[in-house]
Design a protein around this motif. Sequence first.
Motif, PDB file in Angstrom:
ATOM      1  N   ALA A  75       1.031  -8.140 -10.055  1.00  0.00           N
ATOM      2  CA  ALA A  75      -0.094  -7.480 -10.726  1.00  0.00           C
ATOM      3  C   ALA A  75       0.178  -5.978 -10.770  1.00  0.00           C
ATOM      4  N   PRO A  76      -0.461  -5.271 -11.709  1.00  0.00           N
ATOM      5  CA  PRO A  76      -0.264  -3.820 -11.756  1.00  0.00           C
ATOM      6  C   PRO A  76      -0.902  -3.127 -10.553  1.00  0.00           C
ATOM      7  N   THR A  77      -0.410  -1.942 -10.254  1.00  0.00           N
ATOM      8  CA  THR A  77      -0.940  -1.151  -9.140  1.00  0.00           C
ATOM      9  C   THR A  77      -2.362  -0.697  -9.452  1.00  0.00           C
ATOM     10  N   VAL A  78      -3.240  -0.863  -8.479  1.00  0.00           N
ATOM     11  CA  VAL A  78      -4.618  -0.391  -8.590  1.00  0.00           C
ATOM     12  C   VAL A  78      -4.670   0.967  -7.884  1.00  0.00           C
ATOM     13  N   PRO A  79      -4.976   2.054  -8.616  1.00  0.00           N
ATOM     14  CA  PRO A  79      -5.024   3.371  -7.982  1.00  0.00           C
ATOM     15  C   PRO A  79      -6.123   3.442  -6.924  1.00  0.00           C
ATOM     16  N   TRP A  80      -5.939   4.285  -5.939  1.00  0.00           N
ATOM     17  CA  TRP A  80      -6.932   4.446  -4.872  1.00  0.00           C
ATOM     18  C   TRP A  80      -8.285   4.862  -5.439  1.00  0.00           C
ATOM     19  N   ALA A  81      -8.277   5.617  -6.531  1.00  0.00           N
ATOM     20  CA  ALA A  81      -9.541   6.072  -7.129  1.00  0.00           C
ATOM     21  C   ALA A  81     -10.377   4.915  -7.674  1.00  0.00           C
ATOM     22  N   ASP A  82      -9.748   3.761  -7.948  1.00  0.00           N
ATOM     23  CA  ASP A  82     -10.475   2.596  -8.455  1.00  0.00           C
ATOM     24  C   ASP A  82     -11.107   1.757  -7.346  1.00  0.00           C
TER      25      ASP A  82
ATOM     26  N   ARG B 262     -14.462  -0.365  -7.562  1.00  0.00           N
ATOM     27  CA  ARG B 262     -15.555   0.319  -8.256  1.00  0.00           C
ATOM     28  C   ARG B 262     -16.023  -0.598  -9.390  1.00  0.00           C
ATOM     29  N   PRO B 263     -17.233  -0.409  -9.904  1.00  0.00           N
ATOM     30  CA  PRO B 263     -17.721  -1.248 -11.006  1.00  0.00           C
ATOM     31  C   PRO B 263     -16.767  -1.222 -12.197  1.00  0.00           C
ATOM     32  N   GLY B 264     -16.490  -2.400 -12.737  1.00  0.00           N
ATOM     33  CA  GLY B 264     -15.620  -2.521 -13.901  1.00  0.00           C
ATOM     34  C   GLY B 264     -14.145  -2.689 -13.584  1.00  0.00           C
ATOM     35  N   VAL B 265     -13.759  -2.526 -12.334  1.00  0.00           N
ATOM     36  CA  VAL B 265     -12.354  -2.662 -11.950  1.00  0.00           C
ATOM     37  C   VAL B 265     -12.102  -4.112 -11.539  1.00  0.00           C
TER      38      VAL B 265
ATOM     39  N   LEU C   5       0.873  -1.173   0.000  1.00  0.00           N
ATOM     40  CA  LEU C   5       0.000   0.000   0.000  1.00  0.00           C
ATOM     41  C   LEU C   5       0.911   1.224   0.000  1.00  0.00           C
ATOM     42  N   ASP C   6       0.737   2.092  -0.980  1.00  0.00           N
ATOM     43  CA  ASP C   6       1.529   3.323  -1.022  1.00  0.00           C
ATOM     44  C   ASP C   6       0.651   4.456  -1.547  1.00  0.00           C
ATOM     45  N   THR C   7       1.226   5.616  -1.768  1.00  0.00           N
ATOM     46  CA  THR C   7       0.437   6.770  -2.195  1.00  0.00           C
ATOM     47  C   THR C   7      -0.158   6.579  -3.593  1.00  0.00           C
ATOM     48  N   GLU C   8       0.404   5.697  -4.397  1.00  0.00           N
ATOM     49  CA  GLU C   8      -0.114   5.422  -5.744  1.00  0.00           C
ATOM     50  C   GLU C   8      -1.358   4.538  -5.703  1.00  0.00           C
ATOM     51  N   GLY C   9      -1.405   3.606  -4.750  1.00  0.00           N
ATOM     52  CA  GLY C   9      -2.530   2.680  -4.670  1.00  0.00           C
ATOM     53  C   GLY C   9      -2.133   1.368  -4.017  1.00  0.00           C
ATOM     54  N   VAL C  10      -2.801   0.296  -4.429  1.00  0.00           N
ATOM     55  CA  VAL C  10      -2.598  -1.038  -3.867  1.00  0.00           C
ATOM     56  C   VAL C  10      -1.932  -1.903  -4.925  1.00  0.00           C
ATOM     57  N   THR C  11      -0.830  -2.543  -4.568  1.00  0.00           N
ATOM     58  CA  THR C  11      -0.123  -3.412  -5.496  1.00  0.00           C
ATOM     59  C   THR C  11      -0.060  -4.818  -4.922  1.00  0.00           C
ATOM     60  N   VAL C  12      -0.647  -5.768  -5.639  1.00  0.00           N
ATOM     61  CA  VAL C  12      -0.515  -7.181  -5.303  1.00  0.00           C
ATOM     62  C   VAL C  12       0.676  -7.693  -6.090  1.00  0.00           C
TER      63      VAL C  12
ATOM     64  N   VAL D 109      -4.046  -1.882   8.788  1.00  0.00           N
ATOM     65  CA  VAL D 109      -4.308  -1.634   7.372  1.00  0.00           C
ATOM     66  C   VAL D 109      -5.183  -0.395   7.199  1.00  0.00           C
ATOM     67  N   LEU D 110      -6.231  -0.276   8.022  1.00  0.00           N
ATOM     68  CA  LEU D 110      -7.101   0.904   7.924  1.00  0.00           C
ATOM     69  C   LEU D 110      -6.331   2.189   8.206  1.00  0.00           C
ATOM     70  N   ALA D 111      -5.424   2.148   9.181  1.00  0.00           N
ATOM     71  CA  ALA D 111      -4.610   3.331   9.482  1.00  0.00           C
ATOM     72  C   ALA D 111      -3.703   3.677   8.302  1.00  0.00           C
ATOM     73  N   ALA D 112      -3.139   2.661   7.656  1.00  0.00           N
ATOM     74  CA  ALA D 112      -2.274   2.912   6.498  1.00  0.00           C
ATOM     75  C   ALA D 112      -3.083   3.491   5.337  1.00  0.00           C
ATOM     76  N   VAL D 113      -4.282   2.956   5.103  1.00  0.00           N
ATOM     77  CA  VAL D 113      -5.129   3.486   4.022  1.00  0.00           C
ATOM     78  C   VAL D 113      -5.492   4.937   4.316  1.00  0.00           C
ATOM     79  N   GLN D 114      -5.855   5.224   5.561  1.00  0.00           N
ATOM     80  CA  GLN D 114      -6.206   6.600   5.946  1.00  0.00           C
ATOM     81  C   GLN D 114      -5.023   7.548   5.752  1.00  0.00           C
ATOM     82  N   ARG D 115      -3.836   7.077   6.075  1.00  0.00           N
ATOM     83  CA  ARG D 115      -2.623   7.880   5.952  1.00  0.00           C
ATOM     84  C   ARG D 115      -2.224   8.084   4.491  1.00  0.00           C
ATOM     85  N   LEU D 116      -2.354   7.026   3.662  1.00  0.00           N
ATOM     86  CA  LEU D 116      -1.877   7.079   2.285  1.00  0.00           C
ATOM     87  C   LEU D 116      -2.911   7.647   1.310  1.00  0.00           C
TER      88      LEU D 116
END
Length: 185
Positions: A91-98, A123-126, A81-88, A169-176
């Motif tokens: 797999a490619p990074t999924v932006p937070w907006a998705d 989100r739908p379609g992601v 989890l970083d400022t760009e999004g979530v990376t498994v 994890v929730l604290a990291a998401v809130q922070r990032l």
Amino acid sequence: MTPIAPRPSAGTPLELRCAGMALPAFLPLVQGIPGVMRLVHPHGTADFALGVFSVSVMVMALMLVTVASLRSRALGHVLRLDTEGVTVKGAPTVPWADLSAVHWGKAPGKRHGALAPVVFLPRPGVVLTPVPGPLFRARSEGRAARYTKRYGSPLAFTPAQIRTTGPEVLAAVQRLSPDTPLTSG
């Protein structure tokens, strides 16, 4: 009073690893003790055969646990989890907006607590990728279908799978990503 560990800054990524299998490694040993006793002091042919069978099962279980633990170590971090999004991993990074939300809550049939899953809701379609696991049978397609049916998203994990807690994890998401909605319950 000084804190034991410094609080991470706003941009510090959170890298999560597989939890391994420390407790299950102990269970085959306990299960095999009666088998070893039957081999040492058999009371007949059937008792000896039961001892051989029990010890064989114990050895196979220990081998499976050992291989799974070694594979989980070799995987390294499986989720970032970083400022760009979530990376498994892989797999490619999924932006937070998705992501529509990150949920930490009650697992079906379980109490809220140590087994409560963390679920990244798309989100739908992601399309999200599930976290890789240390076992052989854990194919990502089947795991994605099971997790989507059980949790509503393929990107879900419990603290039993990953070395973390829901609040961490929730604290990291809130922070990032302060704009990503967090839900609990």
